[in-house]
Design a protein around this motif. Structure first.
Motif, PDB file in Angstrom:
ATOM      1  N   ASP A 129       0.792   7.112  -4.629  1.00  0.00           N
ATOM      2  CA  ASP A 129       0.322   5.731  -4.810  1.00  0.00           C
ATOM      3  C   ASP A 129       0.330   5.329  -6.273  1.00  0.00           C
ATOM      4  N   ASN A 163       6.598   0.106 -10.214  1.00  0.00           N
ATOM      5  CA  ASN A 163       6.759  -1.348 -10.049  1.00  0.00           C
ATOM      6  C   ASN A 163       6.269  -2.148 -11.250  1.00  0.00           C
ATOM      7  N   ASN A 174       7.813  11.152   5.259  1.00  0.00           N
ATOM      8  CA  ASN A 174       6.843  10.050   5.223  1.00  0.00           C
ATOM      9  C   ASN A 174       6.668   9.513   3.807  1.00  0.00           C
ATOM     10  N   LEU A 211       9.810   7.487   2.859  1.00  0.00           N
ATOM     11  CA  LEU A 211       9.907   6.166   3.477  1.00  0.00           C
ATOM     12  C   LEU A 211       8.801   5.227   2.982  1.00  0.00           C
ATOM     13  N   HIS A 212       7.649   5.793   2.658  1.00  0.00           N
ATOM     14  CA  HIS A 212       6.570   4.985   2.082  1.00  0.00           C
ATOM     15  C   HIS A 212       7.021   4.418   0.734  1.00  0.00           C
ATOM     16  N   ALA A 217      10.169   4.011  -0.234  1.00  0.00           N
ATOM     17  CA  ALA A 217      11.264   3.062   0.003  1.00  0.00           C
ATOM     18  C   ALA A 217      10.724   1.693   0.403  1.00  0.00           C
ATOM     19  N   ARG A 218       9.630   1.705   1.169  1.00  0.00           N
ATOM     20  CA  ARG A 218       9.070   0.438   1.626  1.00  0.00           C
ATOM     21  C   ARG A 218       8.399  -0.338   0.502  1.00  0.00           C
ATOM     22  N   HIS A 219       7.763   0.384  -0.422  1.00  0.00           N
ATOM     23  CA  HIS A 219       6.917  -0.316  -1.390  1.00  0.00           C
ATOM     24  C   HIS A 219       7.519  -0.478  -2.781  1.00  0.00           C
ATOM     25  N   GLU A 273       9.729  -1.936  -5.651  1.00  0.00           N
ATOM     26  CA  GLU A 273      10.342  -3.262  -5.830  1.00  0.00           C
ATOM     27  C   GLU A 273      11.702  -3.089  -6.501  1.00  0.00           C
TER      28      GLU A 273
END
Ligand code: NAI
Ligand code: MG
Length: 486
Positions: free
Chosen positions: A401, A408, A424, A427-428, A430-432, A434
């Motif tokens: 996190d 970002n 996991n 992919l976390h 990749a999703r967040h 920017e």
């Protein structure tokens, strides 16, 4: 032996012509600073001629506009074949003028050929929709070429940029005026000759060599240019967006570099992560828009990673880019070399720890040692600004996190990557994150089929991928009344 330079003048309406002013400028070999050739210095008068040729070639009754879409595709395939025929020569010319390691230059020409063939395959698949509009109406859409496009190229991958932009624009049915970077005009001219040999009609592709202020600004301000596609600095990208709104409302695609984060988690495979991280920032001497210039390493493996990364950097073979075995050539010119060395000084002054490199090599040519900084803090200048040179900056982090937040925390958003064996977490991230591209357990993997472009200040629009031609098309909605009197 140096490759033969066949073309040094402007290419307008399928003719080789001097600049109206008669002016020329020198182009150099970054390997030793020697002058390769004098090249025509195009300016407003030449841009006016080139745009008017491109405008005539775009007329609705022109040979180009009357060609079947499949014939446009065949022309691009023919061009791809000619580039393939000349692949070694083009690679050598690129390496000579740009300083790119020869093997890499030839590899990039091959990648460009793939791009040309991909664009060719899209030419006859440009289709609109039929639309269930409300009421007694029948609607359909036509996708039509936007018009004359100005394509402004950078110097870091000139052949790739030329072929991607030109072939996409031509697949869409546009006509173009190309303005190569002043540092690397030669391969664009060689490619223009191949387009002519392939049979592209006069005026469809024009190349005006010259400088940004002059040829570049004349193109971005020209009222008959419908679109600009630009790859280069953020600063000039902002100018272009403003210029594009001044005379007419030009469409713009901008690809403006970045400060891309690459994250190495504790569970990463270091045998993969160390070389990928190194090539991700040292490749092409760091002159890559998607360079992994912020390398975040998790605390559990930080010491070991740093040791291996420094060892890797120290063993990179630097030298004449055409010599076999050489992995690292010169920066493109004296100015870019000075800029990178300036950043290295700033890094030292701000307290980042220099682990290796940091200096110019020799006094002819523009070589810089592969450089590694550790203990880099997020607010340092080298952590925030695009260096565009062989400088690896390593940061330490504790949690996923935290690192997403820090990754970002930049105005840029072009590329990013993560090395981990935890799906996991990958992919976390990749999703967040920017960024327009996310690489998992790899880096720099970009092909003709995959869209490329940036979030935030890294740009506007996408290149490559199945929708790439849309950047060069207008959508026209046609609506017919189906009302009938009974
Ligand atoms: P630049 O953005 O000045 O030049 C790129 C192209 O734009 C060249 O063809 C140039 O002649 C043209 N140009 C310059 N000013 C213009 C203007 N006002 N209007 C229209 N065209 C103009 O980039 P430069 O100065 O070569 O490099 C500066 C920095 O930009 C690099 O250190 C790097 O950080 C970044 N850069 C990023 C690239 C990328 O791949 N995104 C490529 C090249 C540079
Ligand atoms: Mg500039």
């Amino acid at each position: 032996m140096a490759p033969l330079v066949k073309y040094t003048t402007l290419f307008i309406n399928n003719q080789w012509v001097d600049a109206k002013s008669g002016k020329t400028f020198e182009t150099f070999s970054p390997n030793d600073g020697s002058v390769i050739a004098r090249v025509s210095e195009g300016d407003k008068a030449d841009i006016d001629l080139a745009v008017s040729a491109a405008k005539a070639a775009f007329h609705r009754n022109s040979e180009w506009r009357l060609l079947d879409a499949s014939a446009r595709g065949r022309l691009l395939n023919k061009f791809a074949e000619l580039v393939e025929r000349d692949i070694q020569y083009l690679g050598e010319l690129e390496s000579y003028n740009n300083g790119m390691v020869l093997g890499m230059a030839v590899g990039i020409v091959q990648k460009s050929i793939n791009g040309a063939r991909y664009a060719a395959s899209l030419a006859d698949k440009i289709q609109g929709d039929t639309i269930p509009a409300d009421g007694d109406l029948f609607s359909y859409t036509l996708k039509q070429p936007v018009g004359v496009c100005g394509l402004i190229l950078p110097w870091n991958a000139p052949i790739l940029m030329f072929i991607n932009k030109v072939c996409t624009a031509l697949a869409a049915g546009c006509t173009v005026v190309v303005k190569p970077a002043e540092q690397t005009p030669l391969t664009s001219l060689a490619l223009a000759a191949l387009l002519k040999e392939a049979g592209v009609p006069a005026g469809v592709v024009n190349v005006v060599t010259g400088f940004g202020p002059g040829a570049g600004t004349s193109l971005t301000h020209h009222p008959d240019v419908a679109k600009i596609s630009f790859t280069g600095s953020l600063e000039v990208g902002k100018h272009i967006q403003q210029a594009a709104g001044k005379t007419n409302l030009k469409r713009v695609t901008l690809e403006l570099g970045g400060k891309s984060p690459l994250v190495i988690m504790n569970d990463a495979d270091l045998k993969l992560a160390v070389p990928f991280a190194a090539r991700g920032v040292f490749g092409n001497q760091g002159q890559m828009c998607f360079a992994a210039s912020r390398l975040f390493v998790q605390s559990g493996i930080y010491e070991q990673f740093v040791e291996e990364a420094v060892e890797f950097a120290k063993n990179i073979k630097v030298g004449n880019p055409v010599d076999p075995g050489v992995e690292h050539g010169p920066q493109v010119d004296r100015e870019m070399m000075a800029k990178v060395l300036g950043y290295i000084e700033k890094g030292k002054q701000e307290g980042a720890k220099l682990m290796c490199g940091g200096k110019r090599i020799g006094s002819t040519g523009y070589f810089i040692e592969p450089t590694v900084f550790v203990d880099v803090q997020d607010d340092m200048i080298i952590a925030r600004e695009e260096i565009f040179g062989p400088v690896q900056s390593i940061f330490k982090f504790e949690t996923l996190d935290e690192v997403i937040e820090r990754a970002n925390n930049t105005n840029y958003g072009l590329a990013s990557g993560i090395f981990t064996n935890n799906i996991n977490n990958a992919l976390h991230f990749a999703r967040h994150v920017e960024a327009g591209n996310v690489w998992i357990n790899t880096y720099l993997a970009s092909t003709a089929q995959t869209p490329f472009g940036g979030f935030k200040d890294s740009g506007v629009g996408r290149e490559k991928g199945i929708d790439c031609v849309d950047e060069y098309l207008e959508v026209k909605t046609v609506t017919i009344s189906l009302q009938k009197e009974f």
